[in-house]
Design a protein around this motif. Structure first.
Motif, PDB file in Angstrom:
ATOM      1  N   THR A 165      -1.633  -0.696  11.336  1.00  0.00           N
ATOM      2  CA  THR A 165      -1.616  -1.903  10.495  1.00  0.00           C
ATOM      3  C   THR A 165      -2.825  -1.948   9.568  1.00  0.00           C
ATOM      4  N   GLN A 169      -2.652  -1.719   5.452  1.00  0.00           N
ATOM      5  CA  GLN A 169      -3.135  -2.792   4.576  1.00  0.00           C
ATOM      6  C   GLN A 169      -4.223  -2.296   3.641  1.00  0.00           C
ATOM      7  N   ASN A 172      -2.615  -0.061   1.046  1.00  0.00           N
ATOM      8  CA  ASN A 172      -1.398  -0.579   0.415  1.00  0.00           C
ATOM      9  C   ASN A 172      -0.139   0.144   0.868  1.00  0.00           C
TER      10      ASN A 172
END
Length: 507
Positions: A165, A169, A172
């Motif tokens: 995760t 993030q 992107n």
């Protein structure tokens, strides 16, 4: 519709986490430390990074992923990552995440080795993740008994999901982008298990030298040690194994007669070995020299199977030859005498002081994991082919579990059974997993050695030792190792192409 660039994320354990020998023989830990140092130095010479290409990051992880409403709610630790963008092609490159095992993570792990060579050819970003409770990824109270209950492979896999995760993030990435995991030794097992338990996050896995089957009494380890000592392909022979076996038979006989003074002189013991536990430590230390050399064959100059067999052939007296091997080991390790006291084992396991700058393996943590999940105790209980002392039995190897963690042999058996039920042992139900093993490596006994299906592939490399396929390519590599790396790279590239095509078809 505008086509979005496809990014693949590959979870990679570049270097072997190098599982350690039984809990008494401290010489193995010395060999492990030396191998780690040599591997780190080799990495520094391979694929050197450009200035600023490697950065250190920390991610906040829950202490307990599975019970966040308990009294532990809100408790966290900081997990260390190293990121290498030297090869990264942002528009099309994959991301390789290195899974560290039972030791401190070095930035060099994100820099070189076979996975880094693959990263260079594919334009990949490399992310190396340290295992919880090792290296810098541990709280101040992390080594205390109450905290160690949060150290498990299940929690470590959940950490990797959080890393997924975080990286997605930061760069992107969509959670739909395919991942592939790589790992070696214990982290190789983690790699396979991550694919099995988190198939929505990863599309494939490489599990190098991975002991995916937990086993309390791992007598098979010493079976492979004996066979490797006899293997002519690495300079061994039958007489070499017989010499070592006869030397330990003599040692056991002398200890039974109480003639410890001769042994103390021959093998340069710092202290007398009159206490039964010190005698156990004495024979375990000697055995761990041979075990370590076999497991890491050809990684330490002057200590390989060919060298051992040369020393064991110097005279007709096996005991004198084994003493000469011990002297050579001491010379390489810069030791004037050998600490054969059980108190040394106690000191290593009892230490609860956290040093986040420490390098090498985490001894207390790893012993906790063997006691609570894996076993892996290398014994000579009922093994007539074992070349070592019969004092090295299961009760001796599990003693620290009861002494320090209040974990009984009955507990260990239940924990090992649960681990195999949870992950599937050496018959895991998964797909797109490569299980690579070397014939000289004793840990291959707990791995997958033949194809389980069209998508669960075994790569068995004759004449190679622990995690050799994860190292950097070398002109001196045997042909079978080069061929194995090529096969593995072809399979992984095929997975990525298939995932890319699936992504295109879904647009």
């Amino acid at each position: 519709m505008k086509r979005m660039p496809l990014l693949f994320t590959v979870v990679i354990a570049t270097l072997c986490s190098s599982l350690c020998e039984g809990i008494i023989g401290s010489h193995f830990w010395k060999i492990r430390q030396l191998v780690d140092e040599r591997r780190a130095n080799a990495l520094m010479q391979s694929l050197p990074g450009k200035p600023g290409s490697i950065s250190e990051l920390f991610i906040t992880q829950p202490l307990d992923h599975f019970d966040r409403l308990s009294q532990e709610a809100g408790k966290t630790f900081q997990q260390r990552l190293f990121v290498n963008d030297q090869f990264y092609e942002a528009q099309k490159g994959p991301v390789f995440l290195y899974i560290q095992g039972e030791g401190a993570l070095s930035p060099n792990a994100a820099k070189a080795g076979f996975p880094a060579e693959l990263a260079k050819s594919l334009g990949a970003l490399i992310v190396a993740a340290e295992h919880r409770f090792y290296g810098a990824s541990i709280n101040d109270d992390g080594l205390k008994l109450d905290s160690l209950r949060h150290l498990s492979s299940q929690q470590a896999l959940a950490d990797l999901a959080e890393v997924h995760t975080f990286i997605s993030q930061k760069f992107n990435l969509s959670r739909d982008h395919p991942w592939v995991c790589f790992g070696g030794s214990y982290s190789g097992a983690l790699s396979a298990w991550f694919r099995i338990k988190y198939p929505h996050l990863v599309i494939g896995a490489l599990a190098s030298s991975a002991p995916v089957r937990a086993l309390e009494n791992f007598e098979g380890y010493n079976d492979v040690v004996a066979a490797s000592l006899e293997s002519s392909i690495v300079g061994g022979n039958e007489e070499c194994m017989t010499q070592i076996q006869q030397a330990f038979i003599q040692i056991d006989a002398l200890l039974k007669l109480g003639n410890h003074t001769l042994l103390e002189g021959y093998f340069k013991s710092c202290e007398p070995v009159t206490d039964p536990l010190d005698r156990l430590t004495f024979v375990s230390n000697l055995a761990s020299i041979v075990q370590g050399v076999v497991q890491y064959n050809n990684e330490i100059p002057g200590l390989d199977i060919d060298g051992i067999c040369g020393i064991m052939a110097v005279s007709s007296d096996p005991l004198r030859n084994l003493a000469a091997l011990n002297t050579e080991f001491m010379k390489i390790m810069n030791m004037s005498c050998v600490n054969n006291t059980y108190a040394e084992s106690v000191r290593m396991v009892a230490n609860t002081t956290v040093d986040r700058k420490a390098q090498g393996p985490g001894i207390r943590q790893w012993i906790w994991q063997t006691c609570t999940q894996f076993g892996y105790y290398q014994t000579c209980d009922d093994n007539t082919n074992c070349p070592f002392s019969r004092l090295i039995d299961l009760p001796s190897q599990t003693k620290l579990c009861s002494d320090f963690f209040n974990i009984t042999p009955q507990d260990i058996a239940k924990f090992v059974s649960f681990t195999n039920d949870y992950y599937g042992g050496d018959r895991p139900h998964g797909n797109k997993i490569i299980f690579s093993n070397g014939s000289i490596d004793p840990w291959h006994k707990l791995g997958v050695l033949t194809d389980l299906s069209d998508t669960e592939k075994a790569v068995f490399i004759v004449g190679t030792a622990h995690c050799n396929d994860l190292g950097s390519s070398n002109s001196k590599d045997p042909q079978q190792l080069t061929a194995a790396r090529k096969k593995i790279a072809t399979i992984i590239t095929g997975w990525l192409k298939e995932a890319q095509q699936n992504q295109i078809n879904s647009l």
